[in-house]
Structure formats: C-alpha cells, structure tokens
Design a protein around this motif. Structure first.
Motif: not given
Ligand SMILES: CC(C)(COP(=O)(O)OP(=O)(O)OC[C@H]1O[C@@H](n2cnc3c(N)ncnc32)[C@H](O)[C@@H]1OP(=O)(O)O)[C@@H](O)C(=O)NCCC(=O)NCCS
Length: 276
Positions: A87, A89, A95, A97, A99-100, A123
């Motif tokens: 996964l 983004v 931030g 939604g 990833a969700k 993860t």
């Molecule tokens: C982790 C990642 C995929 C999140 O993507 P995103 O699109 O920003 O996430 P979303 O906006 O869909 O957030 C989903 C939920 O996670 C929470 N969230 C997002 N980033 C967060 C963080 N760093 N720490 C804690 N919670 C987090 C959000 O608040 C949301 O929770 P909610 O539904 O209660 O509001 C993105 O930051 C990323 O690509 N990171 C690098 C790669 C990675 O870590 N991949 C996962 C490997 S297992």
C-alpha cells in the motif's frame, strides 16, 4: 470504481494500461520507507506491472492521469492465504482517505477472487492497522499466518530481517493482522442467532412486534460498531505498545533478550509480544 470525496480521484482495479505507473510506484515505496526509517519488502517495477496485468492490483489516479495510490494482492500457501501488500499513497494526496478507499477496494477484490482465503497483512503503519481493523481484521501471532517460505522470503530485503530470523519467524517489528472468512461467517451466524433470541424475548415480554430501534440495538451490527470504537479508544495505548515493542526488539540482540536464558520478567515480555 470508487469515487472519493475529492471527485477528481478515482480508485479502480488496475489493468495493463497502467503499467507505465510501475516505476513511479516502486520509487515512492522505496523513498517513503527510507523517510519513515522502517523496513519494507522491496518490489521491482516489473513485479508491480505483472500484478496490474493479472488484475490483482488497485490503483488510484486523478482524472488528469496523475498517479495517486496503489496496492496489490498476493496468494500464498496454495491460495489458502491472501495478502494485500505494497500500500502506497502519493505524498501529495495523503490524509484524504485515499488509503482507506484503496484498502476497501483491494479487500473486496480479494474476497471476489479468493472467497475462501484468509486475508492477512504485516505492517508497522498505524493507519493500515486502523483501516484493517475497520475491515474486520484482528491482530494475530505470526504462527497464524502462512508458512509459505516464498512469502517470508519477501522480508529478506527488509532492514529488520535479522530481527525476524533471530525470533525464528515468530515475531518482528510488524504487527500481523488477519481476516478469517470462516470465523467471520461464524460471528455472523451468532449475531443472527442473538437477533432471533432478542426478537423472541421482546415478543414474550411485551406481546408486541419488536421496534426497529430495539432490533438494531440487539444485532451484531451494533456489537461490531462497539468493537471498532473500542479499538479507536485504545489507539493511543496501542501506539505506545508498538513503540515499546520496537524498543525491546531492536535492543534485544544487544542485551541478549531472546527467550531461552532470559530472566522471567523478560520472558513475560516475549510472551506478550507474541500476542501481536
Ligand atoms: C500510510 C498511508 C498509506 C496512509 O495513506 P492516506 O491516504 O494518508 O490515509 P487515509 O487518509 O486513508 O487515512 C486512513 C486512516 O488512517 C489515519 N492515518 C493516516 N496516516 C496516519 C499516520 N501516519 N498515523 C496514524 N494514523 C494515520 C487517518 O487519520 C485515517 O483514520 P480515520 O479514518 O480514523 O480518520 C500513506 O501515508 C503512505 O503511503 N505512507 C507510506 C507507505 C506506507 O507506510 N505504507 C503502509 C505499509 S504497510
């Protein structure tokens, strides 16, 4: 096709036409892992492209064709297990939604393609744990995951591989989470049974048909919501627990905290770690 609150972002199953995004995706996976200072199993652009061709990936793009996010499916242990991996983004779209939405779509796709498989993920990311929990995954010990060596070989490129090996593949920095369709079906059946009983008792007590709100309160749906809330309430605690786990596991090699000859208090820690 899923549309997010941002109407310009589309989440859909990837196809061979998306192969040109392959390198951008793997480059971002690598630089994000470096920025976080965490381990990750490395993927090549070719591997990601193969997943697109096979229809085993979900991609998010803008209506202008800019890449937004990605995730793919892998099957292990003769398709008894399925992992939703990689996964990522685009930092410019985090931030909101994305990833969700991707995780929900890839979960649906996994259920369509492998309806009998257990779906799991490893993860270190709290966001992923949150989303997984909403989807019905539960934290499990590594022993409940696939024993397919090919899957575990994927961890070789992770910076924490030595930790995993030193724990005989029983534990590492990642939290294992699993969705078991058989268990879920049982839970569903129990919920229905509870609902039936609740309906019967309401009829006996009042002699009247059950009110819809009472039925809602007595269903498993309500129970499920409570469960999700409980996880959210405990999220801060869980976060602290993960930091503590990371601290002890990474320190473990230096201090020789590794089971066998460790004092009882340290053994207790490892028993607790195995719960995650
Ligand atoms: C982790 C990642 C995929 C999140 O993507 P995103 O699109 O920003 O996430 P979303 O906006 O869909 O957030 C989903 C939920 O996670 C929470 N969230 C997002 N980033 C967060 C963080 N760093 N720490 C804690 N919670 C987090 C959000 O608040 C949301 O929770 P909610 O539904 O209660 O509001 C993105 O930051 C990323 O690509 N990171 C690098 C790669 C990675 O870590 N991949 C996962 C490997 S297992």
């Amino acid at each position: 096709m899923t549309k997010l609150e941002n109407p310009n972002i589309i989440v859909r199953v990837a196809t061979a036409d998306d192969k040109h995004y392959g390198k951008t995706i793997t480059d971002e996976m690598e630089s994000s892992a470096k920025a976080r200072g965490t381990g990750i199993a490395k993927r090549s652009p070719e591997y990601v492209q193969l997943k697109m061709e096979e229809g085993k990936a979900v991609i998010a793009v803008t209506d202008k064709g800019e890449w937004v996010g990605f995730c793919y499916i892998e099957a292990w242990g003769h398709e008894k297990f399925v992992a939703n991996s990689g996964l990522i983004v685009n930092p410019a779209f985090r931030g909101h939604g994305v990833a969700k939405a991707i995780k929900h779509r890839v979960f649906e796709l996994s259920r369509e393609k492998y309806p009998d498989a257990k779906i799991f993920g490893l993860t270190t990311g709290l966001a992923v744990m949150k989303i997984n929990s909403e989807l019905g995954y539960e934290p499990v010990t590594y022993s409940e995951l696939t024993d397919d060596d090919e899957f575990w070989k994927g961890c070789r490129s992770c910076v924490n591989f030595e930790v995993l090996m030193s724990k005989n593949r029983k534990n590492c920095l990642c939290t294992a989470m699993l969705y078991d369709p058989v268990e879920k079906a049982k839970e569903e059946a129990e919920k229905k049974e509870q609902m039936k009983k609740a309906t019967l008792s309401i009829r006996t007590d009042t002699g009247a048909q059950p009110q819809p709100q009472v039925l809602v309160a007595a269903t498993g749906e309500m129970k499920h919501n409570k469960k999700a809330r409980k996880f959210k309430e405990n999220f801060k605690l869980f976060e602290r627990w993960l930091r503590f786990k990371r601290y002890v596991l990474l320190k473990g090699g230096k201090d020789g905290i590794s089971g066998g000859s460790a004092p009882a208090s340290k053994k207790k820690f490892f028993f607790l770690f195995n719960l995650f």
